[in-house]
Design a protein around this motif. Structure first.
Motif, short mmCIF file in Angstrom:
data_model
loop_
_atom_site.label_atom_id
_atom_site.label_comp_id
_atom_site.label_asym_id
_atom_site.label_seq_id
_atom_site.Cartn_x
_atom_site.Cartn_y
_atom_site.Cartn_z
N TYR A 1 0.85 -1.18 0.00
CA TYR A 1 0.00 0.00 0.00
C TYR A 1 0.89 1.24 0.00
O TYR A 1 2.10 1.16 0.24
CB TYR A 1 -0.92 -0.01 1.22
N SER A 2 0.30 2.36 -0.23
CA SER A 2 1.07 3.60 -0.26
C SER A 2 1.55 3.94 1.15
O SER A 2 1.03 3.42 2.13
CB SER A 2 0.21 4.74 -0.82
N LYS B 1 1.39 6.91 2.76
CA LYS B 1 0.61 7.86 3.55
C LYS B 1 -0.88 7.81 3.23
O LYS B 1 -1.62 8.74 3.55
CB LYS B 1 1.12 9.28 3.27
N GLY B 2 -1.32 6.78 2.52
CA GLY B 2 -2.74 6.69 2.22
C GLY B 2 -3.21 7.82 1.32
O GLY B 2 -2.53 8.20 0.35
N ALA B 3 -4.34 8.42 1.63
CA ALA B 3 -4.93 9.46 0.77
C ALA B 3 -3.99 10.63 0.57
O ALA B 3 -3.99 11.25 -0.50
CB ALA B 3 -6.25 9.93 1.35
N ASP B 4 -3.21 10.95 1.56
CA ASP B 4 -2.28 12.07 1.40
C ASP B 4 -1.31 11.81 0.25
O ASP B 4 -0.90 12.73 -0.46
CB ASP B 4 -1.51 12.30 2.70
N ILE C 1 -3.44 12.40 -2.99
CA ILE C 1 -3.83 13.80 -3.24
C ILE C 1 -2.63 14.63 -3.69
O ILE C 1 -2.79 15.65 -4.37
CB ILE C 1 -4.47 14.39 -1.96
N LEU D 1 -11.39 15.49 -5.94
CA LEU D 1 -11.60 15.89 -4.55
C LEU D 1 -13.09 16.01 -4.19
O LEU D 1 -13.43 16.10 -3.02
CB LEU D 1 -10.89 17.22 -4.28
N PHE E 1 -13.09 6.14 4.45
CA PHE E 1 -12.29 7.10 5.19
C PHE E 1 -12.51 7.03 6.69
O PHE E 1 -12.11 7.91 7.44
CB PHE E 1 -12.55 8.52 4.65
N GLN F 1 -9.42 2.65 8.04
CA GLN F 1 -9.79 2.12 6.71
C GLN F 1 -8.75 2.52 5.67
O GLN F 1 -7.82 3.29 5.97
CB GLN F 1 -11.18 2.60 6.32
N LEU F 2 -8.94 2.04 4.47
CA LEU F 2 -7.89 2.14 3.46
C LEU F 2 -8.01 3.36 2.56
O LEU F 2 -7.32 3.44 1.53
CB LEU F 2 -7.85 0.86 2.62
N GLN F 3 -8.90 4.26 2.90
CA GLN F 3 -9.04 5.53 2.19
C GLN F 3 -9.17 5.28 0.67
O GLN F 3 -9.93 4.42 0.25
CB GLN F 3 -7.89 6.46 2.57
N GLU G 1 -7.39 3.77 -1.34
CA GLU G 1 -6.99 2.42 -1.76
C GLU G 1 -8.02 1.35 -1.38
O GLU G 1 -7.90 0.20 -1.79
CB GLU G 1 -5.62 2.09 -1.17
N ALA G 2 -9.02 1.76 -0.60
CA ALA G 2 -10.11 0.82 -0.32
C ALA G 2 -10.83 0.45 -1.61
O ALA G 2 -11.31 -0.67 -1.79
CB ALA G 2 -11.10 1.45 0.66
N PRO H 1 -4.36 -1.45 -3.76
CA PRO H 1 -3.07 -1.04 -3.19
C PRO H 1 -2.29 -0.17 -4.17
O PRO H 1 -2.13 -0.52 -5.34
CB PRO H 1 -2.34 -2.36 -2.94
#
Lengths: 704, 315
Positions: free
Chosen positions: B37-38, B40-43, B46, B55, B72, B76-78, B80-81, B85
């Motif tokens: 997975y990334s 930092k997730g959503a960060d 974005i 957005l 979110f 949760q996986l933001q 990537e949910a 991944p």
């Protein structure tokens, strides 16, 4: 481009994604998300709303063009629209209002809280305008009575109605429907949820109804005042792989009046001046359902079933046989119907992709309508004067089943073949055919030579057989023994479909073409419908002209032919009629965004044209070719908006619409044109309107 | 096929039992893989995908941090949910090297439709997921994202006024039919396809919203439900025998014009069997059997009558 590298990359990716898809739920616990702060996420908080206010001018009255959209009358309208939301920690509320200043207004409020509760309330009005300028002599003296003018002079036919012209008054044929909906869903636990949805539909206004005095009739502007309450309740248990649900559906219909009393404008026997047309009786329907489904994810197999049982009841007090006290008639066998229809439905479906490259589906469905209403012998009075021969009411019942098996197989990476077989059976009571079966087989090939083009060809045939057509029973209904009702007749049908889709990722153009045909042969029918044929094509092209503009074109053609035979002499067939319906539609439009960074432009045009031809040849009475029934709709809409700032936008729109109909059933038919029918004099539509609107849109809140 | 209901149920259950062992005997490939997975997730996402359309998801209920089950929600996986991944997708790539794809749900998405849909159905399994596999949209490999735009604050297919245009994107013949002279008010935005159809699939033929055609029609036309004292047999069986619900050239969305439609089934001696000629038009003898509402001038209760004297559906 390094093709090998790309392929490898894609395959690795696909494997990764497949695994991810299977384990995503579990991953949410396994992935370390402690650093996933989402600090750049612009989460909503507080209010956000767009308001649209404006004024629209409509150039002319138009019943057809204004039907259901609220712009039916000439004049100025206020446009009030808006949408917004409010978000706080754990709660989101959304609202929408549309056309508040029109009779087609809509408002909706919906919200949800922390994944536990979803709810919505909405209200919609739909104005129906059928005819403007229709005329009637009847005056609505009470909610259920249509009376003649005080000075009315009855006559044997419309030509003799001396007070007709002075008595006529304009009565538009229109009604309003309103729908209130309140619903919600509550998650009691992660497994158990409960949902409820209530709707109340009200319909008020007038509709056209024929009031018959057997040899004469009057077209009535019949008042209607209907209310339907319905609700769905569902409690559902869900697991990772399946669900089970128990549901209850309830619907209750009420009419404000039991019947419409109307005064006969034709010469009547003493005491028979008033007749009553029954209104739709109040009735209700209750249905309970058990639904379930289960996914065997390891084998990519899914099963679903539903079992429902319902009951329709109707027990409104009967009207008397006649309002004429001079007619001697036996008493009603009972004072209300006590009607009861039980329905049951069973459905089962299993779909599996357990076999590599294949998908197999087996489905079964059973529907039953069991009309348990008691039979009785009823007298009956016609023209409020004459007692008819006794008749027994017939409670129709049927059982219908369908068993289907279909399969798809990926023959090559680019070719999928499919096929299916279906058997239907219908058993009926009290009709000419007791048992009817239909076997249907089809095949399909889908060719996708690349990701951009797809061609789909489907073809098949079905054969509907009957055990026997009971001519003796048909004779008791007075039917010609050679007639075969089309829904009860032997039928052989062939059908086909073609779909072509081209959508190249690198190209801005997407093109779709659809075609279908169906050919019905009722080869064992001598009279009644003997053949039917349908041919249709549609096409759609869209073209993205850069990132800010797009263009689309659509077109459609449909042709429906049918042929039927009858007998004027009540013997062998002696007349033939052919019906041909043709329909053509073309349309197109452009969207251009951010012209000069400030303007958006949108243009849509639609032209549709329907033509129906009827040719009739009779060995007894000669040959006719009726004038074509025609309808032509033109619709042009242009809109330009100017973005003054991030929050303020000015919008102007112009709409030109026209609808022209040629309809020999109405053309030139005034109230007294038909000697035995006093009509409403409604004429075919010939309308064109220009609608011009100006307004602004203002946004508040949110993160700009 | 003369089995009664219990027999039919027995057959269905037997088939289910027959298939069960086979189904259970299968086993999935026991694949394991390191899924990245990334950081930092959503960060992380974005940082590149910061356009307004993307957005906009933060205006939807998919992006509620207080929803523990939403993408979110806490832990949760933001992004990537749904998009899968992004560990391979998000880092810098060498010059000239193609960025490993991620599930984009767009027209150029390289993942299969079933994989894309699986991402949605992982969460939307409450009803939708279990009926989806039985509907025609699944057979035709329609992706959820072909109809839904989950980033839009108001998804067009979820709004009555805009839903038909989404459906008509594929169902072009139906779009054409709704432009016929007599149709339901789709064009005016007052009715959507889901009013009658269950687009996510179910066990009902033609994916109707209710169990049968008639029950679906009665939802808005309950005045025609009855039961009536005097029934009209085809009306009780299937509204579609006389009506074309998507649109018709003829008033009332009838399949053909009266009196010929009625004369397809009514052949009694006297007025039902007569071949009405064009000399009966308004310019001629003005026949009550052709003009105005034709047969319905008198038989106005064609959907059934509850009047004791209404056996001929006259009142």
């Amino acid at each position: 481009m390094n093709v090998f590298k790309l392929q490898t990359s894609r395959h690795l990716f696909l494997v990764t994604m497949a695994v991810a898809a299977l384990v995503t739920t579990a991953q949410s616990q396994e992935v370390d998300t402690s650093d996933w702060d989402c600090e750049f996420c612009p989460f909503e908080s507080g209010y956000r709303a767009d308001y649209q206010l404006g004024v629209t001018n409509v150039s002319d009255d138009a019943a057809y063009l204004g039907d259901a959209n609220g712009y039916s009358e000439e004049g100025n309208y206020a446009n009030v629209d808006g949408a917004g939301s409010y978000s706080s920690d754990g709660h989101q509320l959304r609202w929408l209002v549309k056309d508040l200043g029109l009779d087609s207004r809509y408002a909706e409020l919906a919200g949800n809280r922390q994944g536990k509760l979803d709810y919505s309330v909405s209200y919609r009005e739909i104005p129906r305008t059928q005819f403007f300028g229709s005329e009637t002599i009847f005056q609505q003296s009470t909610s259920d009575t249509l009376s003649l003018p005080a000075n009315w002079v009855r006559a044997a036919n419309t030509a003799g109605m001396s007070e007709l012209n002075t008595g006529l008054a304009v009565r538009d044929i229109d009604s309003d429907r309103s729908i209130l909906q309140i619903g919600g869903r509550y998650k009691l636990t992660n497994r158990i949820s409960f949902s409820a949805d209530y709707r109340r539909q009200e319909q008020q206004g007038v509709d056209i109804a024929g009031g018959s005095y057997f040899f004469q009739a009057s077209q009535l502007a019949k008042p209607i005042d209907y209310v339907t309450d319905s609700a769905d309740f569902d409690i559902r248990y869900t697991t990772d792989n399946g669900f089970l649900s128990v549901a209850w559906y309830f619907s209750d219909f009420e009419s404000d009046t039991a019947g419409t009393n109307w005064e006969n404008p034709f010469t009547s026997a003493p005491g028979s001046e008033f007749a009553t047309l029954a209104q739709a009786p109040g009735n209700n329907f209750n249905q309970v359902s058990l639904l379930g489904g289960y996914n065997f994810s390891s084998t990519r197999t899914s099963v679903a079933f539903s079992v429902t049982a319902g009951r329709m009841t109707q027990n409104r007090a009967f009207l008397p046989y006649t309002s004429n006290a001079n007619v001697v008639v036996s008493p009603l066998p009972r004072l209300s119907l006590d009607g009861e229809v039980d329905t049951s439905n069973l459905a089962f479906s299993i779909t599996t992709r357990a076999i590599k490259k294949a998908r197999i589906k087996l489905e079964y469905r059973y529907d039953e309508r069991d009309n348990g209403t008691l039979q009785d012998v009823w007298s009956g009075v016609i023209a409020e004067a004459f007692v008819t021969a006794a008749t027994t009411n017939i409670p129709y019942s049927f059982e219908r089943s369908r068993l289907g098996l279909s399969a798809d197989y990926d023959l090559f990476d680019t070719v999928r073949v499919s096929g299916g077989y279906e058997r239907k059976q219908i058993d009926r009571d009290f009709q000419e055919v007791a048992e009817q079966t239909e076997d249907n087989g089809w095949g399909r090939v889908r060719w996708s030579p690349n990701g951009a083009v797809q061609i789909d060809i489907k073809g098949g045939a079905s054969r509907r057989d009957i055990d026997s057509y009971n001519e003796v029973f048909a004779a008791t209904l007075g039917q010609n023994p050679l007639l075969r009702k089309y829904n009860l007749a032997f039928r052989y049908r062939t059908f086909g479909e073609l779909t072509f889709v081209a959508a190249f990722p690198e190209s801005p153009v997407t093109f779709t073409l659809n075609g279908l045909f169906a050919d019905d042969s009722y080869t064992r029918s001598i009279m009644g419908l003997t053949s039917g044929e349908e041919l249709g094509f549609t096409g759609d092209l869209s073209w993205a002209l850069g990132g800010k503009s797009s263009l689309y074109l659509t077109g459609g053609f449909e042709n429906i032919d049918s042929e039927q035979f009858g007998s004027e002499l009540f013997a062998r067939e002696d007349w033939r009629a052919s019906n041909n319906d043709e329909f053509i539609t073309v349309g197109g439009g452009v969207r251009i965004r951010e012209i000069g960074g400030k303007f958006d432009f949108q243009l849509d045009y639609t032209h549709s044209e329907g033509t129906s031809e009827i040719d009739l040849v009779s060995n007894v009475s000669g040959q006719s070719q009726f004038p074509d029934l025609e309808s032509t709709l033109e619709y042009l809409r242009a809109q330009i908006s100017y973005r003054h700032s991030d929050r303020l936008e000015l919008v102007a729109n112009l709409r030109y619409q026209s609808f022209l109909a040629k309809n020999w059933a109405l053309e030139g038919v005034g109230p007294d044109t038909i000697l035995s029918v006093l009509s409403l004099g409604a004429q075919p539509y010939d309308e064109d309107t220009l609608i011009f609107g100006l307004g602004f849109k203002y946004s508040i809140g949110g993160q700009q | 096929m003369n089995l009664q209901l219990p027999g039919r149920i027995a057959i269905v259950l037997s088939l289910g039992v027959f298939f069960s062992p086979y189904i259970e005997a299968q086993s999935a490939d026991d694949t394991t893989s390191d899924i990245e997975y990334s950081r930092k997730g959503a960060d992380t996402c974005i940082a590149c995908h910061d356009d307004a359309d993307t957005l906009a998801i933060f205006q939807t209920k998919h992006a509620l941090p207080s929803d523990p089950l939403g993408p979110f929600g806490h832990g949760q996986l933001q992004c990537e949910a749904c998009h899968g991944p992004g560990g391979d997708h998000s880092p810098r790539v060498r010059r000239g090297e193609e960025r490993p794809p991620i599930i984009s749900f767009g027209p150029d998405d390289v993942t299969s439709v079933s994989e894309r849909n699986e991402m949605c159905l992982n969460c939307h399994n409450d009803g939708i997921g279990f009926s989806w596999n039985h509907g025609p949209h699944d057979v035709d490999e329609i992706a959820c994202a072909d109809c839904h735009v989950s980033h839009a604050p108001r998804d067009a297919v979820m709004q009555t006024s805009t839903q038909p245009e989404v459906c008509f994107g594929c169902h072009q013949l139906q779009r054409s039919e709704t432009l016929k002279a007599f149709s339901h008010p789709f064009f005016e935005g007052n009715m959507d396809c889901n009013g009658c159809h269950s687009s996510h699939g179910d066990t009902v033929a033609t994916t109707l919203a209710r169990q049968t055609v008639n029950e679906t029609c009665y939802e808005c036309h309950a005045e025609k439900r009855g039961p009536f004292l005097w029934e009209h047999a085809p009306v009780s069986e299937d509204c579609g025998l006389c009506h074309s619900p998507h649109g018709s050239n003829h008033p009332g969305m009838l399949t053909r014009r009266a009196p010929l439609l009625c004369q397809s089934c009514h052949s009694q001696a006297g007025h039902p069997s007569i071949a009405y000629q064009d000399d009966g038009l308004a310019s001629g003898t003005s026949s009550q059997f052709l003009l105005g509402q034709a047969c319905l001038n008198c038989h106005s209760q064609s959907h059934g009558s509850n009047h004791p004297s209404g056996s001929k559906l006259l009142r």
